[in-house]
Design a protein around this motif. Structure first.
Motif, PDB file in Angstrom:
ATOM      1  N   ALA A   1       0.836  -1.204   0.000  1.00 17.68           N
ATOM      2  CA  ALA A   1       0.000   0.000   0.000  1.00 17.68           C
ATOM      3  C   ALA A   1       0.871   1.255   0.000  1.00 17.68           C
ATOM      4  O   ALA A   1       0.564   2.248  -0.680  1.00 17.68           O
ATOM      5  CB  ALA A   1      -0.925  -0.008   1.212  1.00 17.68           C
ATOM      6  N   GLU A   2       1.964   1.227   0.759  1.00 13.96           N
ATOM      7  CA  GLU A   2       2.877   2.378   0.781  1.00 13.96           C
ATOM      8  C   GLU A   2       3.549   2.548  -0.578  1.00 13.96           C
ATOM      9  O   GLU A   2       3.707   3.685  -1.067  1.00 13.96           O
ATOM     10  CB  GLU A   2       3.923   2.192   1.871  1.00 13.96           C
ATOM     11  N   ALA A   3       3.955   1.435  -1.188  1.00 18.93           N
ATOM     12  CA  ALA A   3       4.575   1.509  -2.514  1.00 18.93           C
ATOM     13  C   ALA A   3       3.595   2.078  -3.538  1.00 18.93           C
ATOM     14  O   ALA A   3       3.969   2.906  -4.387  1.00 18.93           O
ATOM     15  CB  ALA A   3       5.052   0.124  -2.944  1.00 18.93           C
ATOM     16  N   GLN A   4       2.342   1.663  -3.471  1.00 19.70           N
ATOM     17  CA  GLN A   4       1.338   2.166  -4.398  1.00 19.70           C
ATOM     18  C   GLN A   4       1.059   3.643  -4.171  1.00 19.70           C
ATOM     19  O   GLN A   4       0.834   4.401  -5.121  1.00 19.70           O
ATOM     20  CB  GLN A   4       0.060   1.347  -4.263  1.00 19.70           C
TER      21      GLN A   4
ATOM     22  N   GLU B   1       5.486   0.305  -9.488  1.00 25.87           N
ATOM     23  CA  GLU B   1       5.159  -0.356  -8.226  1.00 25.87           C
ATOM     24  C   GLU B   1       6.283  -1.293  -7.797  1.00 25.87           C
ATOM     25  O   GLU B   1       6.642  -1.364  -6.617  1.00 25.87           O
ATOM     26  CB  GLU B   1       3.855  -1.131  -8.335  1.00 25.87           C
ATOM     27  N   SER B   2       6.858  -2.009  -8.755  1.00 22.68           N
ATOM     28  CA  SER B   2       7.959  -2.915  -8.438  1.00 22.68           C
ATOM     29  C   SER B   2       9.155  -2.138  -7.878  1.00 22.68           C
ATOM     30  O   SER B   2       9.760  -2.542  -6.876  1.00 22.68           O
ATOM     31  CB  SER B   2       8.370  -3.682  -9.698  1.00 22.68           C
ATOM     32  N   ALA B   3       9.485  -1.016  -8.520  1.00 18.69           N
ATOM     33  CA  ALA B   3      10.613  -0.212  -8.053  1.00 18.69           C
ATOM     34  C   ALA B   3      10.338   0.412  -6.691  1.00 18.69           C
ATOM     35  O   ALA B   3      11.217   0.443  -5.819  1.00 18.69           O
ATOM     36  CB  ALA B   3      10.919   0.884  -9.080  1.00 18.69           C
ATOM     37  N   GLU B   4       9.119   0.903  -6.510  1.00 19.10           N
ATOM     38  CA  GLU B   4       8.787   1.528  -5.234  1.00 19.10           C
ATOM     39  C   GLU B   4       8.757   0.501  -4.100  1.00 19.10           C
ATOM     40  O   GLU B   4       9.112   0.806  -2.966  1.00 19.10           O
ATOM     41  CB  GLU B   4       7.434   2.234  -5.325  1.00 19.10           C
ATOM     42  N   LEU B   5       8.349  -0.729  -4.405  1.00 17.27           N
ATOM     43  CA  LEU B   5       8.321  -1.763  -3.380  1.00 17.27           C
ATOM     44  C   LEU B   5       9.738  -2.080  -2.898  1.00 17.27           C
ATOM     45  O   LEU B   5       9.957  -2.284  -1.696  1.00 17.27           O
ATOM     46  CB  LEU B   5       7.650  -3.021  -3.923  1.00 17.27           C
ATOM     47  N   VAL B   6      10.691  -2.098  -3.813  1.00 18.46           N
ATOM     48  CA  VAL B   6      12.089  -2.296  -3.413  1.00 18.46           C
ATOM     49  C   VAL B   6      12.535  -1.157  -2.500  1.00 18.46           C
ATOM     50  O   VAL B   6      13.183  -1.380  -1.466  1.00 18.46           O
ATOM     51  CB  VAL B   6      12.993  -2.383  -4.660  1.00 18.46           C
ATOM     52  N   ALA B   7      12.178   0.065  -2.877  1.00 16.43           N
ATOM     53  CA  ALA B   7      12.570   1.223  -2.073  1.00 16.43           C
ATOM     54  C   ALA B   7      11.922   1.199  -0.689  1.00 16.43           C
ATOM     55  O   ALA B   7      12.568   1.487   0.324  1.00 16.43           O
ATOM     56  CB  ALA B   7      12.191   2.514  -2.808  1.00 16.43           C
ATOM     57  N   VAL B   8      10.647   0.830  -0.646  1.00 16.94           N
ATOM     58  CA  VAL B   8       9.922   0.794   0.622  1.00 16.94           C
ATOM     59  C   VAL B   8      10.493  -0.287   1.538  1.00 16.94           C
ATOM     60  O   VAL B   8      10.638  -0.087   2.749  1.00 16.94           O
ATOM     61  CB  VAL B   8       8.415   0.573   0.358  1.00 16.94           C
TER      62      VAL B   8
ATOM     63  N   MET C   1       3.853   5.445  -5.746  1.00 13.04           N
ATOM     64  CA  MET C   1       3.718   5.338  -7.193  1.00 13.04           C
ATOM     65  C   MET C   1       2.736   6.377  -7.731  1.00 13.04           C
ATOM     66  O   MET C   1       2.985   7.019  -8.759  1.00 13.04           O
ATOM     67  CB  MET C   1       3.251   3.939  -7.565  1.00 13.04           C
ATOM     68  N   ARG C   2       1.611   6.542  -7.030  1.00 15.07           N
ATOM     69  CA  ARG C   2       0.584   7.474  -7.511  1.00 15.07           C
ATOM     70  C   ARG C   2       1.076   8.924  -7.526  1.00 15.07           C
ATOM     71  O   ARG C   2       0.533   9.754  -8.249  1.00 15.07           O
ATOM     72  CB  ARG C   2      -0.675   7.348  -6.652  1.00 15.07           C
ATOM     73  N   ALA C   3       2.088   9.216  -6.712  1.00 11.50           N
ATOM     74  CA  ALA C   3       2.630  10.579  -6.685  1.00 11.50           C
ATOM     75  C   ALA C   3       3.676  10.808  -7.765  1.00 11.50           C
ATOM     76  O   ALA C   3       4.106  11.946  -7.992  1.00 11.50           O
ATOM     77  CB  ALA C   3       3.248  10.863  -5.306  1.00 11.50           C
ATOM     78  N   ASP C   4       4.080   9.768  -8.472  1.00 15.25           N
ATOM     79  CA  ASP C   4       5.112   9.881  -9.503  1.00 15.25           C
ATOM     80  C   ASP C   4       4.539  10.577 -10.741  1.00 15.25           C
ATOM     81  O   ASP C   4       3.475  10.209 -11.235  1.00 15.25           O
ATOM     82  CB  ASP C   4       5.615   8.484  -9.872  1.00 15.25           C
ATOM     83  N   PRO C   5       5.248  11.581 -11.286  1.00 14.09           N
ATOM     84  CA  PRO C   5       4.748  12.291 -12.476  1.00 14.09           C
ATOM     85  C   PRO C   5       4.494  11.364 -13.676  1.00 14.09           C
ATOM     86  O   PRO C   5       3.576  11.613 -14.464  1.00 14.09           O
ATOM     87  CB  PRO C   5       5.874  13.284 -12.784  1.00 14.09           C
ATOM     88  N   VAL C   6       5.298  10.308 -13.810  1.00 17.09           N
ATOM     89  CA  VAL C   6       5.100   9.375 -14.923  1.00 17.09           C
ATOM     90  C   VAL C   6       3.756   8.661 -14.783  1.00 17.09           C
ATOM     91  O   VAL C   6       3.023   8.488 -15.766  1.00 17.09           O
ATOM     92  CB  VAL C   6       6.253   8.343 -14.978  1.00 17.09           C
ATOM     93  N   HIS C   7       3.424   8.277 -13.560  1.00 17.13           N
ATOM     94  CA  HIS C   7       2.131   7.618 -13.340  1.00 17.13           C
ATOM     95  C   HIS C   7       0.993   8.613 -13.535  1.00 17.13           C
ATOM     96  O   HIS C   7      -0.048   8.260 -14.121  1.00 17.13           O
ATOM     97  CB  HIS C   7       2.073   7.036 -11.926  1.00 17.13           C
ATOM     98  N   ARG C   8       1.171   9.829 -13.076  1.00 20.48           N
ATOM     99  CA  ARG C   8       0.119  10.831 -13.246  1.00 20.48           C
ATOM    100  C   ARG C   8      -0.160  11.083 -14.718  1.00 20.48           C
ATOM    101  O   ARG C   8      -1.320  11.243 -15.137  1.00 20.48           O
ATOM    102  CB  ARG C   8       0.520  12.130 -12.549  1.00 20.48           C
ATOM    103  N   ALA C   9       0.897  11.133 -15.525  1.00 19.49           N
ATOM    104  CA  ALA C   9       0.711  11.355 -16.965  1.00 19.49           C
ATOM    105  C   ALA C   9      -0.010  10.182 -17.604  1.00 19.49           C
ATOM    106  O   ALA C   9      -0.911  10.364 -18.436  1.00 19.49           O
ATOM    107  CB  ALA C   9       2.073  11.570 -17.628  1.00 19.49           C
TER     108      ALA C   9
END
Length: 240
Positions: free
Chosen positions: A136-139, A192-199, A142-150
């Motif tokens: 949930a934290e990774a997601q 999401e995969s990248a953010e999960l690694v970071a989280v 992710m939603r705050a990432d400009p690439v996802h927003r675009a």
């Protein structure tokens, strides 16, 4: 195996027999299999669930309470839930990076069972809630990432083209087609995969604590003596 401030009052009180790991990121055991501890993660999960059911049933029985197939009167139900989940102010609280706050009691048979298995309730609660919400934290990140927003903006334009009424909820087939055509699916999978690694890196300490206490619980669950009475709810009844 809890209230999310922005959601349900009992976010962790789904059922007394559950460990509330559904939907969480898989975290392997940090120790090799020991005598009586199953080798697979699925079997280990079942061992922990069975041990928790057993300890909860023993605790309720010691208080003169048992799950009943028949409906309980309101006063009886309140007393049963208090015995199971605890009562009064909630002593455990964790505020997540997503902004949600999860709380739980340290009394009640569910807390007693978990204390028997995991030890320090505060350490286990913080570790478990954190690990349960890694995705949930990774997601959220992710939603705050400009690439996802675009990509999301492209998807919105696809499901609701300019000049046409915007549906409250697009048809599933249209939503899926637009997610593929606009690249939203691939963007989500990659980010999401990248953010999960970071989280997971951010919560390294909680992950270590989770593994350590879960290994402890597995050893204790394997050492429990055979039950002298059934620990499963009666037919037609689930806890609570």
């Amino acid at each position: 195996m809890f209230r999310a401030a922005s959601r349900a009052r009992h976010a962790l009180g789904v059922a007394a027999a559950s460990l509330l790991l559904a939907g969480c990121t898989t975290v392997g055991s940090g120790a090799p299999a020991k005598s009586g501890v199953p080798a697979t993660e699925a079997a280990r999960d079942e061992l922990l669930k069975a041990a928790e059911r057993r300890l909860v049933a023993d605790c309720l029985s010691a208080r003169g309470l048992t799950p009943a197939a028949r409906p309980r009167a309101p006063d009886e139900d309140r007393a049963f839930r208090a015995a199971l989940f605890g009562a009064g102010p909630r002593e455990l609280s964790v505020t997540l990076a997503t902004g949600a706050t999860v709380t739980a009691h340290t009394d009640g048979c569910l807390a007693t069972a978990r204390h028997r298995l995991y030890g320090d309730q505060h350490r286990w609660f913080r570790a478990q809630v954190t690990v349960d919400n890694l995705r949930a934290e990774a997601q959220d990140r992710m939603r705050a990432d400009p690439v996802h927003r675009a990509a999301l903006a492209r998807w919105t334009g696809c499901v609701a083209p300019p000049g046409r009424p915007r549906p409250d909820r697009p048809a599933p087939a249209v939503a899926a087609r637009c997610a593929r055509e606009t690249g939203l699916d691939s963007v989500r999978a990659r980010l999401e995969s990248a953010e999960l690694v970071a989280v997971r890196a951010l919560h390294r300490d909680e992950l270590t604590t989770y593994r350590q206490l879960r290994d402890r619980a597995l050893r204790r669950a394997a050492e429990l003596p055979a039950p002298t009475h059934p620990t499963h709810p009666q037919k037609g009844h689930t806890l609570p």
